[in-house]
Design a protein around this motif. Sequence first.
Motif, mmCIF file in Angstrom:
data_model
loop_
_atom_site.group_PDB
_atom_site.id
_atom_site.type_symbol
_atom_site.label_atom_id
_atom_site.label_comp_id
_atom_site.label_asym_id
_atom_site.label_seq_id
_atom_site.Cartn_x
_atom_site.Cartn_y
_atom_site.Cartn_z
ATOM 1 N N UNK A 1 -2.119 52.315 23.164
ATOM 2 C CA UNK A 1 -1.769 52.409 24.579
ATOM 3 C C UNK A 1 -2.831 51.807 25.503
ATOM 4 N N UNK A 2 -4.070 52.278 25.417
ATOM 5 C CA UNK A 2 -5.101 51.873 26.379
ATOM 6 C C UNK A 2 -5.457 50.399 26.204
ATOM 7 N N UNK A 3 -5.558 49.942 24.968
ATOM 8 C CA UNK A 3 -5.924 48.545 24.722
ATOM 9 C C UNK A 3 -4.849 47.581 25.206
ATOM 10 N N UNK A 4 -3.576 47.859 24.892
ATOM 11 C CA UNK A 4 -2.503 46.959 25.305
ATOM 12 C C UNK A 4 -2.291 47.006 26.818
ATOM 13 N N UNK A 5 -2.395 48.191 27.400
ATOM 14 C CA UNK A 5 -2.283 48.303 28.855
ATOM 15 C C UNK A 5 -3.376 47.478 29.534
ATOM 16 N N UNK A 6 -4.570 47.495 28.959
ATOM 17 C CA UNK A 6 -5.680 46.748 29.536
ATOM 18 C C UNK A 6 -5.452 45.246 29.556
#
Length: 255
Positions: free
Chosen positions: A56-61
């Motif tokens: 989640x956090x990596x792709x959102x970034x």
Amino acid sequence: MIETFASLLPQGLSMLAASVLIVTSFAASFITVAFGIGGGAVMLTVMATLVPPAALIATHGVIQLGSNLGRAAMTFGHIHWPAIPAFAAGSLIGAGLGGAVVVNLPPAWVQIGVGAFVIWSVLAKPPRIVRDWPLMIGAISSFLTMFFGATGLFVATFTKSQGLARHAYVATHATLMTVQHGIKTLAFGVLGFAFADWGPLIVALILAGLAGTFVGKSVLNRIDDRRFAWALNAILILLSVRLIYAGLRALTGQA
């Protein structure tokens, strides 16, 4: 073509889910350009229901990196450059510290803290530490974004404190977030996240975001600075209340 794209999606992600994410990326970029803030939080909220937590956090970034880079490019002439260097230096420090921390920060307390701080900054005069210490703001927000994802709300308090006109606000905030998400994406790459597995979907979401930016800019051009400031403050407060509510629900075991 649809079948080909579906075959390139990450394992476990349906074409319906990908379509929802693409539409959301368009809407999120539109909201951010037209009203100054909010798109990143909207995107993260929808992604949290469809994307595996580990990604989640990596792709959102990286999606936000593409969206903000496009937004900064489209408003390049309005960027308030003095705000950038110290914030960038702080972002490097914060992302480095965040990447080195093994224990995750309690998301509920982060949500409550950020929400309360933003409401205070909107309703009261922004504290001088927000306006005059971009290095600290960059470090804190970049540290938090490694765990929490959408810290554009926190960075918006610094951008807003600069007293910029609407086009300069959008351009400068997009540039600050491009710096932050770029450093975060690099940090996750160093930590070994496999961005290639998500490549085709990420490209599609970035393109949808660019389309939303283009449409949102036409709305930005039609409203004046006073209405923009009113809309920005209203959205900041609503998003902050939502953050505090989510944090309290998590603390009481109702999330």
